[in-house]
Design an enzyme around this catalytic site. Structure first.
Site, PDB file in Angstrom:
ATOM      1  N   ASP A   1      -3.672   5.805  16.846  1.00  0.00           N
ATOM      2  CA  ASP A   1      -4.201   4.490  17.245  1.00  0.00           C
ATOM      3  C   ASP A   1      -3.384   4.003  18.446  1.00  0.00           C
ATOM      4  OD1 ASP A   1      -1.771   3.854  16.148  1.00  0.00           O
ATOM      5  OD2 ASP A   1      -2.527   2.308  14.789  1.00  0.00           O
TER       6      ASP A   1
ATOM      7  N   GLU B   1      -5.681   0.792   5.596  1.00  0.00           N
ATOM      8  CA  GLU B   1      -5.858   1.204   6.992  1.00  0.00           C
ATOM      9  C   GLU B   1      -7.004   0.447   7.653  1.00  0.00           C
ATOM     10  OE1 GLU B   1      -3.921   2.760   8.875  1.00  0.00           O
ATOM     11  OE2 GLU B   1      -2.518   3.552   7.396  1.00  0.00           O
TER      12      GLU B   1
ATOM     13  N   TRP C   1       0.821  -1.218   0.000  1.00  0.00           N
ATOM     14  CA  TRP C   1       0.000   0.000   0.000  1.00  0.00           C
ATOM     15  C   TRP C   1       0.852   1.265   0.000  1.00  0.00           C
ATOM     16  CZ3 TRP C   1      -0.484  -4.053   3.397  1.00  0.00           C
ATOM     17  CH2 TRP C   1       0.126  -3.923   4.629  1.00  0.00           C
TER      18      TRP C   1
ATOM     19  N   GLN D   1      -6.625  -3.858  13.969  1.00  0.00           N
ATOM     20  CA  GLN D   1      -6.706  -5.140  14.708  1.00  0.00           C
ATOM     21  C   GLN D   1      -6.015  -6.295  13.995  1.00  0.00           C
ATOM     22  OE1 GLN D   1      -8.656  -4.633  17.431  1.00  0.00           O
ATOM     23  NE2 GLN D   1     -10.206  -3.167  16.826  1.00  0.00           N
TER      24      GLN D   1
ATOM     25  N   TYR E   1      -9.072   7.805  13.592  1.00  0.00           N
ATOM     26  CA  TYR E   1      -7.748   7.320  13.168  1.00  0.00           C
ATOM     27  C   TYR E   1      -7.677   7.185  11.645  1.00  0.00           C
ATOM     28  CZ  TYR E   1      -4.005   4.330  11.837  1.00  0.00           C
ATOM     29  OH  TYR E   1      -2.911   3.842  11.159  1.00  0.00           O
TER      30      TYR E   1
END
Ligand code: SF4
Length: 353
Positions: A143, A42, A29, A47, A125
């Protein structure tokens, strides 16, 4: 006095950005700054670890190379591409938001904080990450990773488990961020957290901003950030049934439209508190109006969510003759099962077949 008042801000920016530009990992990315790619990455990275995300991201970009392709896709196709990444509402929200961008913003990801922040699934975020990385705007992207790094550098001892603490960190980033290169600054903080200022045993001796770091100077880096543990995860016990007919087809069930793992597919499951384990066969015979030939026990499966743990006892039930399928259930060949989005726990059950 603010947390940033003792920092030599221009020097800090320069040390962080120089290090980032030299040491950053090559990640798919980062090939370009297309806001759609930044956005998808993102969302996937929330997580989920970078190594896990890379193949998913590449595959997702092949399947849905731009906003229009994702907007037009079937939801089940999107969930299938997300299968195994978990937190499936991320995929659903992403698609909803992308549809809105295509219809309301002529397929251009908005570049104002207000418009971007109103899109589904785009929290503070993600908004900050897209604005800074793709549009080079000096917006904070805070974050858990960034909170850890900054709690150490600035020696912030507020509890990062509390929602309002994020504001403290956002204020600090507004004061620290480079106006010339906010993209490299924010990515530098993230990269530092991933490679150097790690949760356990940060590599302070190799750290490019060590001379600015108040926690290092005081020798307290391993006690930060402060995170007060929330109440324990709850647990749930289920029996999951692999119900297989004589032709090798099995029953799959679609989960409810809302809530945990909404609309994903699974082997039928029953909460053990609602069923008598001594009479499972009778339960199946009655519920499916069928005849049970044989029941065998498979490996149990455990799945840990952020707030909940599932313990699944797995029963393989062979049936004979016809079956009556309740609503939201299908009888599928093993090949067909592979076309449906299954949560990880049920992929583990499927692998036992
Ligand atoms: Fe983190 Fe250590 Fe660097 Fe401070 S010096 S930012 S604690 S790695």
């Amino acid at each position: 006095m603010s947390y940033t008042s003792t920092i030599n801000i221009p020097q800090f920016q320069q040390d962080l950005i120089n290090w980032f530009e030299k040491e950053q990992r090559i990640l798919p990315w980062r090939e370009n700054k297309d806001p759609y790619r930044v956005w998808v990455s993102e969302i996937m990275l929330q997580q989920t670890k970078v190594d896990t995300v890379i193949p998913y991201f590449q595959h997702f970009m092949k399947q849905f190379p731009d906003l229009e392709a994702l907007a037009e896709a079937e939801e089940q196709q999107v969930l299938k591409a997300w299968e195994g990444l978990g937190y499936y509402s991320r995929a659903r929200n992403l698609q909803t938001a992308v549809k809105e961008v295509v219809s309301e913003y002529r397929a251009q990801v908005p570049e104002t904080p207000k418009e971007l922040g109103e899109l589904k699934g785009v929290g503070p975020y993600t908004k900050g990450a897209i604005l800074s990385i793709a549009y080079n705007k000096p917006e904070p992207a805070v974050d858990g990773n960034v909170m850890r790094v900054l709690s150490r550098i600035l020696r912030i001892e507020e509890d990062i488990a509390k929602a309002k603490t994020r504001k403290t960190f956002e204020t600090a980033v507004y004061q620290l961020i480079s106006k010339e290169n906010p993209s490299a600054f924010n990515q530098g903080l993230m990269e530092l957290g991933a490679l150097v200022c790690t949760p356990k045993k940060p590599s302070c001796l190799l750290c490019p901003v060590q001379q600015h770091c108040l926690a290092f100077q005081a020798g307290v880096e391993e006690t930060l950030p402060v995170k007060v543990k929330k109440t324990k995860q709850s647990t749930k016990h289920y029996v999951a049934f692999i119900i297989e007919d004589e032709t090798g087809r099995c029953v799959l069930e679609q989960r409810p439209n809302n809530g945990l793992l909404a609309q994903m597919w699974q082997f039928p499951m029953v909460d053990t508190t609602t069923i008598d384990e001594q009479h499972l066969e009778a339960y199946i015979q009655e519920k499916f109006q069928t005849k049970v030939l044989q029941t065998t026990e498979k490996e149990p499966v455990k799945h840990v969510f952020s707030h909940l743990i599932w313990y699944l006892t797995v029963k393989h039930i062979k049936i004979k003759g016809t079956i009556r399928l309740p609503a939201r259930m299908k009888l599928l060949t093993k090949k067909e099962v592979e076309q449906y989005p299954l949560p990880v726990s049920h992929q583990n059950i499927y692998r036992q077949l």
